[in-house]
Motif scaffolding. Structure first.
Motif, PDB file in Angstrom:
ATOM      1  N   ILE A   1      -3.007 -12.808  -3.307  1.00  0.00           N
ATOM      2  CA  ILE A   1      -3.633 -14.064  -3.727  1.00  0.00           C
ATOM      3  C   ILE A   1      -4.099 -14.826  -2.486  1.00  0.00           C
ATOM      4  N   ASN A   2      -5.356 -15.281  -2.510  1.00  0.00           N
ATOM      5  CA  ASN A   2      -5.866 -16.032  -1.361  1.00  0.00           C
ATOM      6  C   ASN A   2      -5.707 -17.537  -1.581  1.00  0.00           C
ATOM      7  N   ALA A   3      -6.143 -18.337  -0.619  1.00  0.00           N
ATOM      8  CA  ALA A   3      -5.967 -19.792  -0.669  1.00  0.00           C
ATOM      9  C   ALA A   3      -6.724 -20.430  -1.830  1.00  0.00           C
ATOM     10  N   SER A   4      -7.748 -19.761  -2.332  1.00  0.00           N
ATOM     11  CA  SER A   4      -8.505 -20.265  -3.480  1.00  0.00           C
ATOM     12  C   SER A   4      -7.836 -19.920  -4.805  1.00  0.00           C
ATOM     13  N   GLY A   5      -6.707 -19.197  -4.746  1.00  0.00           N
ATOM     14  CA  GLY A   5      -5.995 -18.808  -5.960  1.00  0.00           C
ATOM     15  C   GLY A   5      -6.601 -17.598  -6.642  1.00  0.00           C
ATOM     16  N   LYS A   6      -7.486 -16.892  -5.940  1.00  0.00           N
ATOM     17  CA  LYS A   6      -8.114 -15.700  -6.499  1.00  0.00           C
ATOM     18  C   LYS A   6      -7.408 -14.460  -5.973  1.00  0.00           C
ATOM     19  N   ALA A   7      -7.442 -13.415  -6.772  1.00  0.00           N
ATOM     20  CA  ALA A   7      -6.848 -12.149  -6.365  1.00  0.00           C
ATOM     21  C   ALA A   7      -7.838 -11.414  -5.469  1.00  0.00           C
ATOM     22  N   VAL A   8      -7.373 -10.982  -4.313  1.00  0.00           N
ATOM     23  CA  VAL A   8      -8.191 -10.203  -3.398  1.00  0.00           C
ATOM     24  C   VAL A   8      -7.526  -8.842  -3.270  1.00  0.00           C
ATOM     25  N   PHE A   9      -8.320  -7.785  -3.397  1.00  0.00           N
ATOM     26  CA  PHE A   9      -7.716  -6.454  -3.345  1.00  0.00           C
ATOM     27  C   PHE A   9      -8.618  -5.455  -2.647  1.00  0.00           C
ATOM     28  N   PHE A  10      -7.974  -4.390  -2.180  1.00  0.00           N
ATOM     29  CA  PHE A  10      -8.669  -3.214  -1.680  1.00  0.00           C
ATOM     30  C   PHE A  10      -7.986  -2.035  -2.334  1.00  0.00           C
ATOM     31  N   LYS A  11      -8.649  -0.901  -2.333  1.00  0.00           N
ATOM     32  CA  LYS A  11      -8.133   0.242  -3.081  1.00  0.00           C
ATOM     33  C   LYS A  11      -8.354   1.521  -2.303  1.00  0.00           C
ATOM     34  N   GLY A  12      -7.700   2.559  -2.728  1.00  0.00           N
ATOM     35  CA  GLY A  12      -7.798   3.835  -2.051  1.00  0.00           C
ATOM     36  C   GLY A  12      -9.172   4.455  -2.118  1.00  0.00           C
TER      37      GLY A  12
ATOM     38  N   GLY B   1     -13.808   3.615   4.664  1.00  0.00           N
ATOM     39  CA  GLY B   1     -13.281   4.227   3.449  1.00  0.00           C
ATOM     40  C   GLY B   1     -12.025   5.047   3.680  1.00  0.00           C
ATOM     41  N   ASP B   2     -11.270   4.745   4.727  1.00  0.00           N
ATOM     42  CA  ASP B   2     -10.116   5.571   5.061  1.00  0.00           C
ATOM     43  C   ASP B   2      -8.777   4.953   4.661  1.00  0.00           C
ATOM     44  N   PHE B   3      -8.815   3.961   3.790  1.00  0.00           N
ATOM     45  CA  PHE B   3      -7.569   3.492   3.183  1.00  0.00           C
ATOM     46  C   PHE B   3      -7.306   4.416   1.999  1.00  0.00           C
ATOM     47  N   ARG B   4      -6.101   4.846   1.842  1.00  0.00           N
ATOM     48  CA  ARG B   4      -5.733   5.737   0.733  1.00  0.00           C
ATOM     49  C   ARG B   4      -4.700   5.037  -0.133  1.00  0.00           C
ATOM     50  N   PHE B   5      -4.631   5.444  -1.361  1.00  0.00           N
ATOM     51  CA  PHE B   5      -3.718   4.817  -2.311  1.00  0.00           C
ATOM     52  C   PHE B   5      -2.259   5.031  -1.957  1.00  0.00           C
ATOM     53  N   TYR B   6      -1.951   5.932  -1.062  1.00  0.00           N
ATOM     54  CA  TYR B   6      -0.561   6.205  -0.702  1.00  0.00           C
ATOM     55  C   TYR B   6      -0.119   5.529   0.593  1.00  0.00           C
ATOM     56  N   TYR B   7      -0.975   4.672   1.162  1.00  0.00           N
ATOM     57  CA  TYR B   7      -0.586   3.917   2.360  1.00  0.00           C
ATOM     58  C   TYR B   7      -0.084   2.530   1.973  1.00  0.00           C
TER      59      TYR B   7
ATOM     60  N   VAL C   1      -3.062  -9.940   5.626  1.00  0.00           N
ATOM     61  CA  VAL C   1      -2.451  -8.711   5.123  1.00  0.00           C
ATOM     62  C   VAL C   1      -2.535  -7.636   6.196  1.00  0.00           C
ATOM     63  N   LEU C   2      -1.442  -6.929   6.409  1.00  0.00           N
ATOM     64  CA  LEU C   2      -1.404  -5.789   7.312  1.00  0.00           C
ATOM     65  C   LEU C   2      -1.568  -4.539   6.463  1.00  0.00           C
ATOM     66  N   ALA C   3      -2.616  -3.747   6.738  1.00  0.00           N
ATOM     67  CA  ALA C   3      -2.921  -2.566   5.927  1.00  0.00           C
ATOM     68  C   ALA C   3      -2.937  -1.320   6.803  1.00  0.00           C
ATOM     69  N   PHE C   4      -2.331  -0.259   6.313  1.00  0.00           N
ATOM     70  CA  PHE C   4      -2.265   1.014   7.023  1.00  0.00           C
ATOM     71  C   PHE C   4      -3.331   1.951   6.470  1.00  0.00           C
TER      72      PHE C   4
ATOM     73  N   TRP D   1       3.202   7.312   1.318  1.00  0.00           N
ATOM     74  CA  TRP D   1       4.228   7.016   0.314  1.00  0.00           C
ATOM     75  C   TRP D   1       5.384   6.233   0.934  1.00  0.00           C
ATOM     76  N   SER D   2       5.074   5.306   1.803  1.00  0.00           N
ATOM     77  CA  SER D   2       6.099   4.497   2.460  1.00  0.00           C
ATOM     78  C   SER D   2       5.994   3.052   2.003  1.00  0.00           C
ATOM     79  N   ASP D   3       6.918   2.244   2.466  1.00  0.00           N
ATOM     80  CA  ASP D   3       6.911   0.811   2.160  1.00  0.00           C
ATOM     81  C   ASP D   3       6.818   0.034   3.460  1.00  0.00           C
ATOM     82  N   ALA D   4       6.051  -1.045   3.425  1.00  0.00           N
ATOM     83  CA  ALA D   4       5.982  -1.976   4.551  1.00  0.00           C
ATOM     84  C   ALA D   4       6.639  -3.272   4.082  1.00  0.00           C
ATOM     85  N   THR D   5       7.614  -3.755   4.849  1.00  0.00           N
ATOM     86  CA  THR D   5       8.371  -4.940   4.463  1.00  0.00           C
ATOM     87  C   THR D   5       8.317  -5.967   5.574  1.00  0.00           C
ATOM     88  N   LEU D   6       7.981  -7.201   5.206  1.00  0.00           N
ATOM     89  CA  LEU D   6       7.967  -8.304   6.160  1.00  0.00           C
ATOM     90  C   LEU D   6       9.390  -8.813   6.333  1.00  0.00           C
ATOM     91  N   LEU D   7       9.854  -8.861   7.579  1.00  0.00           N
ATOM     92  CA  LEU D   7      11.201  -9.342   7.873  1.00  0.00           C
ATOM     93  C   LEU D   7      11.172 -10.841   8.171  1.00  0.00           C
TER      94      LEU D   7
END
Length: 171
Positions: free
Chosen positions: A70-81, A109-115, A125-128, A156-162
């Motif tokens: 969700i961005n500051a405007s309250g809209k959903a922002v997304f990217f996909k594999g 176009g090198d983001f994949r659904f399993y990253y 957002v930090l994207a792998f 197939w991993s998880d990224a977690t903000l500490l």
């Protein structure tokens, strides 16, 4: 919901409603119309103005877990594999049909659904990606910045903000 969905993304909107988008209806048919669930009325509404055969298509697995924030405007922002688009999905309560707009390119176009991807702070957002690449995506300004690479590809991993602001990638 008005259609079956395997592998969708669910995102809580700022008003407590739930965005449901992506996923597939069957092995050969993608769920191309996002829906919004309103827990106060226990109803789903199809966002027909945000329907997109191109964005959620079955061929390039665009239906598979869109990474949504969700961005500051309250809209959903997304990217996909398997795509290089950064999309804004408007699910405003006043707009019953919704709308979908491509706002930027994540390049290559090198983001994949399993990253994995993780929100670092509101709007960041930090994207792998493929080839150990990492990007910071600004969901408010719709900009993409390449940052240092990771030492190993992590599918197939998880990224977690500490709590200290660092990100741990597990799995």
């Amino acid at each position: 919901m008005s259609q079956d969905r395997w592998y969708p993304s669910l995102t809580t909107m700022t008003d407590g409603r739930m965005l449901v988008h992506g996923g597939r209806i069957s092995k050969t048919e993608a769920a191309t119309t996002p829906e919004i669930y309103n827990p106060s009325t226990n109803t789903f509404t199809q966002l027909t103005g945000a329907k997109s055969d191109e964005v959620y298509n079955i061929a390039n697995k665009g239906w598979y877990y869109p990474r949504t924030f969700i961005n500051a405007s309250g809209k959903a922002v997304f990217f996909k594999g398997n795509n290089d688009g950064l999309y804004e999905l408007n699910v405003n309560a006043n707009n019953k049909t919704g709308s979908l707009t491509k706002k930027a390119s994540t390049s290559g176009g090198d983001f994949r659904f399993y990253y994995p991807a993780v929100q670092l702070e509101p709007g960041k957002v930090l994207a792998f990606k493929d080839k150990k690449k990492v990007q910071i995506i600004d969901t408010n300004k719709f900009t993409v910045e390449n940052v240092s690479s990771i030492p190993n590809t992590r599918i197939w991993s998880d990224a977690t903000l500490l709590a200290d602001g660092k990100v741990v990638v597990t799995g």
